[in-house]
Design an enzyme around this catalytic site. Structure first.
Site, PDB file in Angstrom:
ATOM      1  N   ASP A  67       0.812  -1.223   0.000  1.00 55.16           N
ATOM      2  CA  ASP A  67       0.000   0.000   0.000  1.00 55.16           C
ATOM      3  C   ASP A  67       0.840   1.267   0.000  1.00 55.16           C
ATOM      4  O   ASP A  67       2.061   1.211   0.161  1.00 55.16           O
ATOM      5  CB  ASP A  67      -0.976  -0.004   1.196  1.00 55.16           C
ATOM      6  N   ASN A 136      -7.324  -2.810  14.436  1.00 52.61           N
ATOM      7  CA  ASN A 136      -8.703  -3.239  14.162  1.00 52.61           C
ATOM      8  C   ASN A 136      -8.753  -4.472  13.245  1.00 52.61           C
ATOM      9  O   ASN A 136      -9.793  -4.805  12.687  1.00 52.61           O
ATOM     10  CB  ASN A 136      -9.519  -2.091  13.544  1.00 52.61           C
ATOM     11  N   HIS A 138      -7.042  -4.817  10.423  1.00 53.44           N
ATOM     12  CA  HIS A 138      -6.848  -4.567   8.983  1.00 53.44           C
ATOM     13  C   HIS A 138      -5.543  -5.142   8.472  1.00 53.44           C
ATOM     14  O   HIS A 138      -4.569  -5.249   9.222  1.00 53.44           O
ATOM     15  CB  HIS A 138      -7.008  -3.076   8.630  1.00 53.44           C
ATOM     16  N   GLU A 143      -9.674  -2.054   5.418  1.00 48.97           N
ATOM     17  CA  GLU A 143     -10.329  -1.815   6.699  1.00 48.97           C
ATOM     18  C   GLU A 143     -11.491  -2.796   6.878  1.00 48.97           C
ATOM     19  O   GLU A 143     -11.911  -3.447   5.911  1.00 48.97           O
ATOM     20  CB  GLU A 143     -10.849  -0.368   6.739  1.00 48.97           C
TER      21      GLU A 143
HETATM   22  C1  GLP Z   1      -0.505   0.355   8.452  1.00 49.78           C
HETATM   23  C2  GLP Z   1      -0.201  -0.529   7.258  1.00 49.78           C
HETATM   24  C3  GLP Z   1      -0.387  -1.994   7.568  1.00 49.78           C
HETATM   25  C4  GLP Z   1       0.300  -2.336   8.877  1.00 49.78           C
HETATM   26  C5  GLP Z   1      -0.289  -1.509   9.992  1.00 49.78           C
HETATM   27  C6  GLP Z   1       0.299  -1.834  11.347  1.00 49.78           C
HETATM   28  O1  GLP Z   1      -1.837   0.673   8.606  1.00 49.78           O
HETATM   29  N1  GLP Z   1      -0.993  -0.178   6.124  1.00 49.78           N
HETATM   30  O2  GLP Z   1       0.133  -2.767   6.490  1.00 49.78           O
HETATM   31  O3  GLP Z   1       0.165  -3.696   9.151  1.00 49.78           O
HETATM   32  O4  GLP Z   1      -0.031  -0.145   9.689  1.00 49.78           O
HETATM   33  O5  GLP Z   1       1.396  -1.024  11.618  1.00 49.78           O
HETATM   34  P1  GLP Z   1       2.468  -1.307  12.727  1.00 49.78           P
HETATM   35  O6  GLP Z   1       3.298  -2.427  12.221  1.00 49.78           O
HETATM   36  O7  GLP Z   1       3.254  -0.036  12.828  1.00 49.78           O
HETATM   37  O8  GLP Z   1       1.728  -1.631  13.964  1.00 49.78           O
END
Ligand code: GLP
Length: 245
Positions: A67, A136, A138, A143
């Site tokens: 993404d 959440n 995702h 989402e």
């Molecule tokens: C973002 C990314 C996800 C990732 C999430 C969790 O929203 N789009 O791919 O898994 O963050 O982030 P973190 O690893 O910093 O907790």
């Protein structure tokens, strides 16, 4: 699904990197799906170590990232392109032309997304996909409620995700409200999926995803329908699992 519980963040990263190294050693032109966020950093550190000390060769590897924030340029320090360059690509012998990260500043996001899907197909599909999980549930920026057959597209971020990710920005108002994201359908087509999670704050999402029903309300739970998923999680993230044997 296979569940592997490691003692801490570094051990989680080492374990996850092992699967990627195995795929690359068996198929030097492997197609990797990659993730961003704080979770994958120890995995990338270990891949860099394997490259430097154990000659893991990235010269033919192709990558696709999950993404990108809509509106952030490649050189913005919170863009996912920038993250990948500084945390992995600049430290291994991958060809920059073989690294695919959606552009957040394209004039035509729909075309950008369609072409990204076509590129994955042309490359022969993703051999191994790395995933993290949002609070959440995702995955990528899919989402809750994202359809199982969704493809790469523009998505709106939920308030919760914007708040969660505001820790990387100066203030919450600076967090983009939209992103380009691989779809659930795109992710489910990867041949193998390694999903990494650490910290107790993710324990609820992990328990719902592994032990709850497969539902689009918790996007990561839909991975139950995939035939080759490995969860690599630390003790904190595993703390609410009923069966953590
Ligand atoms: C973002 C990314 C996800 C990732 C999430 C969790 O929203 N789009 O791919 O898994 O963050 O982030 P973190 O690893 O910093 O907790």
């Amino acid at each position: 699904m296979k569940i592997i519980i490691k003692k801490d963040y570094d051990a989680m990263g080492k374990e996850a990197a092992k699967y990627f190294a195995e795929v690359i050693r068996n198929k030097p032109n492997a197609v990797l799906g990659l993730a961003t966020g704080s979770t994958p950093i120890s995995t990338y550190k270990e891949l860099i170590r394997l490259h430097e000390e154990e000659s893991l060769d990235f010269s033919q590897v192709i990558t696709f990232n999950l993404d990108e924030y809509l509106g952030l340029t490649d050189d913005h320090d919170q863009s996912y392109r920038y993250f990948m360059d500084i945390n992995l690509f600049n430290h291994v012998n991958i060809k920059k032309g073989n690294t695919n990260v959606l552009s957040g500043v394209t004039d035509n996001p729909e075309t950008e997304c369609r072409e990204f899907e076509e590129k994955i197909k042309t490359a022969g599909g993703i051999n191994i996909q790395l995933l993290g999980v949002g609070g959440n549930g995702h995955i990528a920026f899919n989402e809750p409620g994202s359809p199982e057959n969704s493809r790469t597209r523009v998505v709106d971020l939920t308030k919760e995700t914007i708040k969660d990710n505001s820790r990387f920005f100066e203030k919450v108002e600076n967090v983009p409200t939209q992103a380009l994201s691989m779809g659930m359908g795109t992710i489910l087509e990867a041949k193998k999926i390694v999903i990494i999670v650490n910290k107790e704050s993710k324990a609820k999402a992990v328990a719902a995803s592994i032990e709850g029903p497969a539902t689009t309300d918790v996007p990561a739970s839909v991975l139950q329908k995939h035939s080759d998923v490995i969860w690599v999680i630390d003790k904190g993230a595993a703390s609410l699992l009923k069966d953590s044997s």
